[in-house]
Design an enzyme around this catalytic site. Sequence first.
Site, PDB file in Angstrom:
ATOM      1  N   SER A 219       0.827  -1.200   0.000  1.00 35.93           N
ATOM      2  CA  SER A 219       0.000   0.000   0.000  1.00 35.93           C
ATOM      3  C   SER A 219       0.869   1.261   0.000  1.00 35.93           C
ATOM      4  O   SER A 219       1.695   1.452  -0.882  1.00 35.93           O
ATOM      5  CB  SER A 219      -0.962  -0.037   1.186  1.00 35.93           C
ATOM      6  OG  SER A 219      -1.950   0.961   1.089  1.00 35.93           O
ATOM      7  N   ASP A 376     -10.133  -3.486  -5.355  1.00 34.61           N
ATOM      8  CA  ASP A 376      -9.213  -2.505  -4.783  1.00 34.61           C
ATOM      9  C   ASP A 376      -9.120  -1.314  -5.731  1.00 34.61           C
ATOM     10  O   ASP A 376      -8.872  -1.487  -6.932  1.00 34.61           O
ATOM     11  CB  ASP A 376      -7.836  -3.147  -4.589  1.00 34.61           C
ATOM     12  CG  ASP A 376      -6.800  -2.222  -3.968  1.00 34.61           C
ATOM     13  OD1 ASP A 376      -7.166  -1.098  -3.554  1.00 34.61           O
ATOM     14  OD2 ASP A 376      -5.629  -2.629  -3.882  1.00 34.61           O
ATOM     15  N   HIS A 406      -8.134  -4.737  -0.867  1.00 34.63           N
ATOM     16  CA  HIS A 406      -6.993  -3.968  -0.381  1.00 34.63           C
ATOM     17  C   HIS A 406      -6.670  -4.327   1.074  1.00 34.63           C
ATOM     18  O   HIS A 406      -7.553  -4.327   1.936  1.00 34.63           O
ATOM     19  CB  HIS A 406      -7.252  -2.465  -0.471  1.00 34.63           C
ATOM     20  CG  HIS A 406      -6.031  -1.659  -0.177  1.00 34.63           C
ATOM     21  ND1 HIS A 406      -5.030  -1.477  -1.109  1.00 34.63           N
ATOM     22  CD2 HIS A 406      -5.613  -1.020   0.945  1.00 34.63           C
ATOM     23  CE1 HIS A 406      -4.063  -0.756  -0.562  1.00 34.63           C
ATOM     24  NE2 HIS A 406      -4.388  -0.467   0.680  1.00 34.63           N
TER      25      HIS A 406
END
Length: 436
Positions: A219, A376, A406
């Site tokens: 991320s 995501d 995610h």
Amino acid sequence: WGACRGDLGLGSLQRGSPGWGACKGAGLPGTMRASCVLLAALAVLAAYYVYIPLPGSVSDPWKLMLLDATFRSAQQVSNLIHSLGLSHHLLALNFIIVSFGKKSAHSSARVKVTDTAFDGVEVRPLKRSIVYVHGGGWALASASMSRSPAEIRYYDELCTAMAEELNAVIVSIEYRLVPKVYFPAQIHDVVRATKYFLQPEVLHKYSVDPGRIGISGDSAGGNLAAALGQQFTQDANLKDKLKVQALIYPVLQALDFNTPSYQQNVNTPILPRYVMVKYWVDYFKGNYDFVQAMVVNNHTSLDVEEAVALRARLNWTSLLPPSLTKDYKPVVQTTGNARIVREIPQLLDARSAPLIADQKVLQHLPKTYILTCEHDVLRDDGIMYAKRLESAGVEVTLDHFEDGFHGCMIFTSWPTNFDVGIRTRNSYIKWLDQNL
């Protein structure tokens, strides 16, 4: 009401019969009705809050709904704390998340854990090596330092698994977070700590092979890892120091919040589009008034000259396959809000948005692994970066999970254990084992 009639002289409900314990001491019928209506209303409200429509392909949908509801509740509480002037909402949110995810006292007997500092930046070294950068929107979570109150099990478990299964030294960087620092301080922390670790005497201390070092992150951590990789290619003293880079659903650009994955997953857990845009604004210490304009790409409209050339580097109509673009249309405003880029020029900085880096920078990057998830908003960031790297001559493995969402890779232990979390982690570690 029907089960309670014995207590009200309307039947013969006896001690020990079904419903007696629940109805003993029940009040008047009106009170009972009001209580039942209230409980029913609360149940409906709870179900309404938790339930969100999810595609049938997503992993463990009900568990994901509960996880998302928990996270949304934490965000709302932190926003309330912020509005009352008690603390910054990101500090409050991080405290809640860390408290929820505290690790147990148990640790692997096969992994030696040492807390130390590299050039003033706290790191956690766990005979090949991975420098790992945790995610959390540049503002949340922790590398899980034993001296820190922010001990959170998710990254501790991930790094422990990597250390055990790869027989590797894992350096997990505890970079400073928003709102204590803002871009580019997080990048500086990651670069400084990694440079320090790459010194011959330090590598010798940890018995690390200097030819088998990789950088990785998930991320926002994937964003920082990608930025570090690009900076190293431009430094003659550091070029070719990294054998691989592994990016897990990385954040790679802030120019287009209407890629097909942003449109498809606009309200999907755990990272809705609006929340991702707010993380970007927080990262740059920007104005929240800009968020809604950025959501519709007003910050990179055709009249914002600085953005036009860079937008061409993430033209998803050519970088994504038809199976992903489907019937989605680009959102390109003719006129927008040029003030946004003037006040937040960092939006167009390749250090914050590695996807828009020049091709000459990309061609010197090491072998790359990119993991993406279907559910995501960041799916297309990773896929477009893989395409640009391939075009620059970099060997790339794109690992896509149709049922992934995610953040899933860190959710592998009860009660937040997801089947796709285990599979993504295993696939990621397998690639590192074969390529590092």
